[in-house]
Scaffold this active site. Structure first.
Site, PDB file in Angstrom:
ATOM      1  N   ASP A 197      35.886  37.431  43.416  1.00  0.00           N
ATOM      2  CA  ASP A 197      35.367  37.042  42.029  1.00  0.00           C
ATOM      3  C   ASP A 197      35.980  35.582  41.490  1.00  0.00           C
ATOM      4  O   ASP A 197      36.399  35.114  40.657  1.00  0.00           O
ATOM      5  CB  ASP A 197      35.745  37.676  40.893  1.00  0.00           C
ATOM      6  CG  ASP A 197      34.926  37.732  39.709  1.00  0.00           C
ATOM      7  OD1 ASP A 197      33.591  37.336  39.960  1.00  0.00           O
ATOM      8  OD2 ASP A 197      34.988  38.238  38.606  1.00  0.00           O
ATOM      9  N   HIS A 198      35.651  34.814  42.752  1.00  0.00           N
ATOM     10  CA  HIS A 198      35.957  33.306  42.541  1.00  0.00           C
ATOM     11  C   HIS A 198      35.254  32.474  41.547  1.00  0.00           C
ATOM     12  O   HIS A 198      33.975  32.643  41.729  1.00  0.00           O
ATOM     13  CB  HIS A 198      35.849  32.529  44.065  1.00  0.00           C
ATOM     14  CG  HIS A 198      36.299  31.186  43.999  1.00  0.00           C
ATOM     15  ND1 HIS A 198      37.421  30.714  43.886  1.00  0.00           N
ATOM     16  CD2 HIS A 198      35.355  30.081  44.366  1.00  0.00           C
ATOM     17  CE1 HIS A 198      37.710  29.485  43.937  1.00  0.00           C
ATOM     18  NE2 HIS A 198      36.358  28.842  44.383  1.00  0.00           N
TER      19      HIS A 198
END
Length: 429
Positions: free
Chosen positions: A303-304
């Protein structure tokens, strides 16, 4: 007999607990019998794990959008440095990825970048407004690996029903995050004792489960292939388990930070712990870990979300949610292995095999005939995620200055090695 382009010698296949030499020719893995024992180039992988290339299902860059420190170019390099071969970008940029022209622009930027490969999700609705269907088939034909609504809630169930019907007809996977916008308050913290102590409006688990119940029933009715992104609660895990028992075409992922952090990490008003969905309590974290271990949750993602410093330099509820997570993704996952919460084989499934299948990519394995896409892991290397260690253009991470054991030594992408400098320095490559 051909001379191999590359030979990776003495690597360990952790899923099989054995050593192996891997040969690459013309971008593909080939058997030792089909090539000359000599290769144009070699990597001595003694002490390294060799696994199929890691695929990250939830990833954002600063593009398309206004001026931003992070770009497709910078974050593709960061992804490769973190051991990721393919990363999947959400459609909620500016402009939204809801037409072929934007898809082509993003792909053109990605084609000119080094590092990992970008895989793009198209918008489920026009402008992500949730009132008109996007041109789904055109987006799929232009190379989108699925459709998504990003973080924008869908309040109209009738619209979502029609969208899933159409997606099922097109044979396209729909990626959704279960979130009821009417129940999701703006405090950025899980609803409970911590939110009360901080004096912030809490986000209840109900915001996730109410939306999830509707999504599951719409999947049951339409037969659409669904991927649920970033589950955060024990109750959502229980609902997913029942849906899988009923053999619905549903997969799911969890963000790596939700397997480590809890709402108590927000007590110091650390804005780097403001994420979406929020960090929940320890029981939720433990349920998520168990669901990854037993395969109920299929995949782990980073979930960068790289953010400029100003986005986090405000009162906690006013900060932008997100963690620059790709630099710590693999190291955190290895902590789960070292603590025996995950087996090496389950790590491979959750970070390579399952996400590749979810995106409809070539099967992720290390068999002859497959594209040579590998992640090379130095499983015991001690290091600290200091400010100078980030390869992402942004450093909004609650794991800053954390001591880790294990990190990526590099990747091989389509037969081309990209070896990290820290490993080169240690081994004088």
């Amino acid at each position: 007999m051909n001379i191999a382009d590359l030979c990776i010698r003495n690597g360990t296949l952790p899923g099989e607990n054995r050593r192996a030499d891997l040969f690459v020719h013309a971008g593909q893995l080939v058997s030792a019998e089909s090539v000359n024992a000599q290769a144009h180039s070699e990597i001595d992988a003694t002490g390294l794990w060799l696994i199929p290339g890691v695929v990250d299902l939830a990833f954002r860059t600063g593009e398309p959008g206004p001026a931003h420190p992070a770009s497709i170019r910078s974050e593709a390099v960061a992804a490769a440095g973190g051991g990721v071969c393919d990363f999947c970008q959400a459609p909620d940029g500016d402009p939204v990825v809801d037409n072929v022209s934007v898809v082509e622009w993003v792909h053109d930027r990605a084609d000119r970048a080094d590092g990992a490969r970008l895989r793009l999700l198209g918008a489920l609705s026009d402008g992500l407004r949730g009132d008109a269907l996007s041109e789904m088939q055109a987006l799929a034909d232009a190379g989108c690996v699925g459709l998504s609504h990003g973080d924008a809630p869908i309040s109209d169930s009738r619209f979502l029903f029609r969208a899933l019907q159409y997606a099922a007809d097109c044979g396209v996977t729909v990626h959704l995050r279960a979130n009821d916008g009417a129940l999701d308050q703006s405090g950025g913290v899980h609803s409970g004792p911590v939110s009360t102590r901080l004096g912030l409006p809490g986000i209840p688990v109900l915001a996730e489960t109410a939306a999830l119940a509707a999504i599951i029933e719409l999947c049951r009715e339409t037969g659409a292939r669904l991927h649920l992104g970033r589950l955060s609660s024990a109750r959502a895990v229980a609902m997913l388990r029942l849906a899988k028992r009923d053999r619905l075409p549903i997969t799911a992922d969890v963000a790596i930070h939700n397997l480590f952090l809890c709402d108590t990490d927000c007590l110091s008003y650390n804005a780097n712990c403001h994420v979406q969905p929020p960090l929940r309590d320890t029981a939720d974290r433990d349920a998520l870990r168990a669901a990854v271990a037993d395969g109920t949750i299929d995949a782990i993602c980073s979930d960068h979300r790289p953010l400029a410093p100003d986005a986090k330099n405000q009162p906690f509820p006013s900060t932008a949610p997100g963690i620059s997570g790709v630099d710590s993704l693999l190291a955190l996952a290895l902590e789960l292995v070292h603590s025996q919460l995950l087996s090496p084989q389950r790590l491979i499934q959750a970070m390579a095999t399952a996400p590749a299948a979810i995106l409809g990519l070539e099967r992720a394995n290390l068999q002859p005939g497959q594209s040579a896409n590998l992640t090379l892991i130095d499983p015991d290397h001690p290091w600290v995620l200091s400010a100078g260690q980030f390869q992402s253009a942004c450093q909004n991470s609650p794991f800053l200055d954390r001591q880790f054991r294990g990190r990526a030594a590099g990747i091989v992408l389509n037969g081309r090695p990209q070896i990290n400098q820290h490993w080169r320095d240690r081994h004088r490559v």
